[in-house]
Design a protein around this motif. Structure first.
Motif, PDB file in Angstrom:
ATOM      1  N   UNK A   2      17.053   4.747 -16.659  1.00  0.00           N
ATOM      2  CA  UNK A   2      15.968   4.310 -17.529  1.00  0.00           C
ATOM      3  C   UNK A   2      16.264   2.880 -17.960  1.00  0.00           C
ATOM      4  N   UNK A   3      16.315   2.001 -16.981  1.00  0.00           N
ATOM      5  CA  UNK A   3      16.798   0.635 -17.210  1.00  0.00           C
ATOM      6  C   UNK A   3      15.678  -0.380 -17.398  1.00  0.00           C
ATOM      7  N   UNK A   4      14.425   0.069 -17.518  1.00  0.00           N
ATOM      8  CA  UNK A   4      13.362  -0.839 -17.940  1.00  0.00           C
ATOM      9  C   UNK A   4      12.572  -1.533 -16.872  1.00  0.00           C
ATOM     10  N   UNK A   5      12.805  -1.221 -15.614  1.00  0.00           N
ATOM     11  CA  UNK A   5      11.982  -1.823 -14.568  1.00  0.00           C
ATOM     12  C   UNK A   5      12.632  -3.016 -13.897  1.00  0.00           C
ATOM     13  N   UNK A   6      11.813  -3.746 -13.135  1.00  0.00           N
ATOM     14  CA  UNK A   6      12.351  -4.774 -12.252  1.00  0.00           C
ATOM     15  C   UNK A   6      11.751  -6.161 -12.464  1.00  0.00           C
ATOM     16  N   UNK A   7      10.943  -6.362 -13.518  1.00  0.00           N
ATOM     17  CA  UNK A   7      10.215  -7.625 -13.630  1.00  0.00           C
ATOM     18  C   UNK A   7      11.127  -8.840 -13.744  1.00  0.00           C
ATOM     19  N   UNK A   8      12.372  -8.655 -14.212  1.00  0.00           N
ATOM     20  CA  UNK A   8      13.277  -9.776 -14.360  1.00  0.00           C
ATOM     21  C   UNK A   8      14.051 -10.135 -13.113  1.00  0.00           C
ATOM     22  N   UNK A   9      13.889  -9.381 -12.034  1.00  0.00           N
ATOM     23  CA  UNK A   9      14.610  -9.647 -10.796  1.00  0.00           C
ATOM     24  C   UNK A   9      13.650 -10.280  -9.791  1.00  0.00           C
ATOM     25  N   UNK A  10      13.777 -11.578  -9.588  1.00  0.00           N
ATOM     26  CA  UNK A  10      12.806 -12.318  -8.764  1.00  0.00           C
ATOM     27  C   UNK A  10      12.757 -11.775  -7.342  1.00  0.00           C
ATOM     28  N   UNK A  11      13.908 -11.571  -6.720  1.00  0.00           N
ATOM     29  CA  UNK A  11      13.915 -11.119  -5.326  1.00  0.00           C
ATOM     30  C   UNK A  11      13.343  -9.707  -5.206  1.00  0.00           C
ATOM     31  N   UNK A 266      18.215  11.541 -12.133  1.00  0.00           N
ATOM     32  CA  UNK A 266      16.894  11.597 -12.771  1.00  0.00           C
ATOM     33  C   UNK A 266      16.469  10.179 -13.158  1.00  0.00           C
ATOM     34  N   UNK A 267      15.167   9.993 -13.292  1.00  0.00           N
ATOM     35  CA  UNK A 267      14.661   8.664 -13.611  1.00  0.00           C
ATOM     36  C   UNK A 267      13.431   8.786 -14.506  1.00  0.00           C
ATOM     37  N   UNK A 268      13.290   7.844 -15.441  1.00  0.00           N
ATOM     38  CA  UNK A 268      12.136   7.837 -16.338  1.00  0.00           C
ATOM     39  C   UNK A 268      11.806   6.407 -16.741  1.00  0.00           C
ATOM     40  N   UNK A 269      10.619   6.231 -17.327  1.00  0.00           N
ATOM     41  CA  UNK A 269      10.212   4.918 -17.804  1.00  0.00           C
ATOM     42  C   UNK A 269       9.755   4.007 -16.680  1.00  0.00           C
ATOM     43  N   UNK A 270       9.887   2.713 -16.886  1.00  0.00           N
ATOM     44  CA  UNK A 270       9.368   1.750 -15.921  1.00  0.00           C
ATOM     45  C   UNK A 270      10.224   1.629 -14.674  1.00  0.00           C
ATOM     46  N   UNK A 271      11.359   2.293 -14.639  1.00  0.00           N
ATOM     47  CA  UNK A 271      12.152   2.321 -13.410  1.00  0.00           C
ATOM     48  C   UNK A 271      11.569   3.289 -12.395  1.00  0.00           C
ATOM     49  N   UNK A 279       3.801   1.393 -21.442  1.00  0.00           N
ATOM     50  CA  UNK A 279       4.613   1.331 -22.637  1.00  0.00           C
ATOM     51  C   UNK A 279       5.269   2.624 -23.075  1.00  0.00           C
ATOM     52  N   UNK A 280       5.296   2.840 -24.381  1.00  0.00           N
ATOM     53  CA  UNK A 280       6.027   3.964 -24.972  1.00  0.00           C
ATOM     54  C   UNK A 280       5.577   5.339 -24.485  1.00  0.00           C
ATOM     55  N   UNK A 281       4.265   5.592 -24.271  1.00  0.00           N
ATOM     56  CA  UNK A 281       3.890   6.914 -23.757  1.00  0.00           C
ATOM     57  C   UNK A 281       4.587   7.252 -22.442  1.00  0.00           C
ATOM     58  N   UNK A 282       4.699   6.257 -21.583  1.00  0.00           N
ATOM     59  CA  UNK A 282       5.363   6.487 -20.297  1.00  0.00           C
ATOM     60  C   UNK A 282       6.844   6.812 -20.495  1.00  0.00           C
ATOM     61  N   UNK A 283       7.466   6.101 -21.398  1.00  0.00           N
ATOM     62  CA  UNK A 283       8.893   6.306 -21.650  1.00  0.00           C
ATOM     63  C   UNK A 283       9.150   7.665 -22.303  1.00  0.00           C
TER      64      UNK A 283
END
Length: 297
Positions: A2-11, A266-271, A279-283
């Motif tokens: 649940x690390x918040x997604x990938x938007x900060x990783x350009x590649x 297991x995985x949850x959130x924007x990952x 946002x929060x509902x997804x998490x």
């Protein structure tokens, strides 16, 4: 995971949309990197990505027009106030735009590219379009809001730190030509031509006289840009949601590239990919499911 997604990783994000080069900052910074760490770790043991197309389907706030200009992380609602624990990294609150009639938006070449009142995906696509970069490697480049001291008075802005970030994201000058030469930013790939900015502003001012925007149909342009000092404020669209990510099933178990469950992962959130919930509902929804299922295992 649940690390918040990938938007900060350009590649990583360019796998989904090659236009998303370095100039596009991400919501959550400078608090959280959102660097795809969890996704990459899972992929190392065979995890599959899912819903890659969701990132570019032009629904929801995957990438948005900023509302707060002159700072690096403009966002659409979030403002880092001076008492924020990360303000030393955020550096500026930004100037909040209440009426886009006050500004014109130009690309790194000093040219307007769209109707400034629009905030939908037509605007985003125009901002991200390649405007003459011969090698075709980058996205649209920086977007700058250009305005004058009359706009500052009408909007009741204070164009000084800590409201603006003068370390590459806000500039002022007594002439438009000087303003263009002052614009230096790591993502400004070449100097803005002063003559081009002068011509752009002169043409826009003629639209104010005519009451009609002949280039991009901005409804009834109101204000000329003519009273010094003149300003350029960072207004580049900002990344918001990760809508693609790891493939999971209804129990939030991560699935590998052959369609099999990876035991114990297991995985949850924007990952997690496949859900356009924001946002929060997804998490909270998928975090609860993932925690419940992990506890049962």
């Amino acid at each position: 995971i649940a690390t918040g997604g990938h938007t900060g990783n350009v590649q990583f994000r360019r796998m989904f949309d090659p236009r998303l080069t370095e100039e596009y900052q991400q919501a959550g910074m400078p608090w959280t990197e959102q660097g795809a760490d969890g996704e990459l770790a899972a992929m190392d043991i065979g995890a599959s990505l899912w819903a890659a197309a969701t990132q570019t389907q032009e629904v929801g706030p995957a990438i948005t027009k900023t509302k707060h200009i002159g700072n690096r992380w403009g966002y659409i609602s979030l403002v880092y106030e001076t008492d924020s624990p990360v303000f030393d990294r955020a550096k500026a609150t930004g100037l909040t735009v209440t009426d886009w009639q006050e500004c014109i938006l130009v690309n790194q070449f000093g040219k307007r590219f769209w109707n400034e009142l629009d905030s939908g995906y037509e605007f985003i696509n125009a901002a991200m379009a390649n405007h003459g970069d011969g090698d075709k490697l980058n996205g649209g480049g920086p977007i700058w809001a250009i305005f004058d001291s009359s706009a500052v008075e009408r909007e009741k802005w204070d164009p000084r730190p800590p409201n603006v970030d003068r370390s590459g994201f806000f500039f002022a000058a007594d002439t438009l030509a000087d303003l263009a030469t002052k614009i230096q930013n790591p993502h400004q790939r070449q100097p803005m031509p002063g003559r081009a900015l002068e011509e752009t502003v002169a043409r826009y001012n003629s639209f104010v006289d005519a009451g009609k925007d002949a280039d991009f149909n901005k409804p009834s342009p109101k204000y000329k840009i003519q009273k010094a000092p003149f300003y350029a404020a960072w207004s580049t669209p900002i990344l918001h949601d990760s809508l693609s990510g790891l493939r999971i099933n209804t129990r939030c178990q991560v699935i590998d590239i052959r369609g099999n469950v990876i035991p114990g992962l297991y995985c949850a959130g924007e990952s997690a990919g496949g859900f356009a919930l924001h946002g929060l509902p997804r998490v909270t929804v998928f975090g609860r499911v993932a925690g419940r299922e992990a506890a049962r295992a």
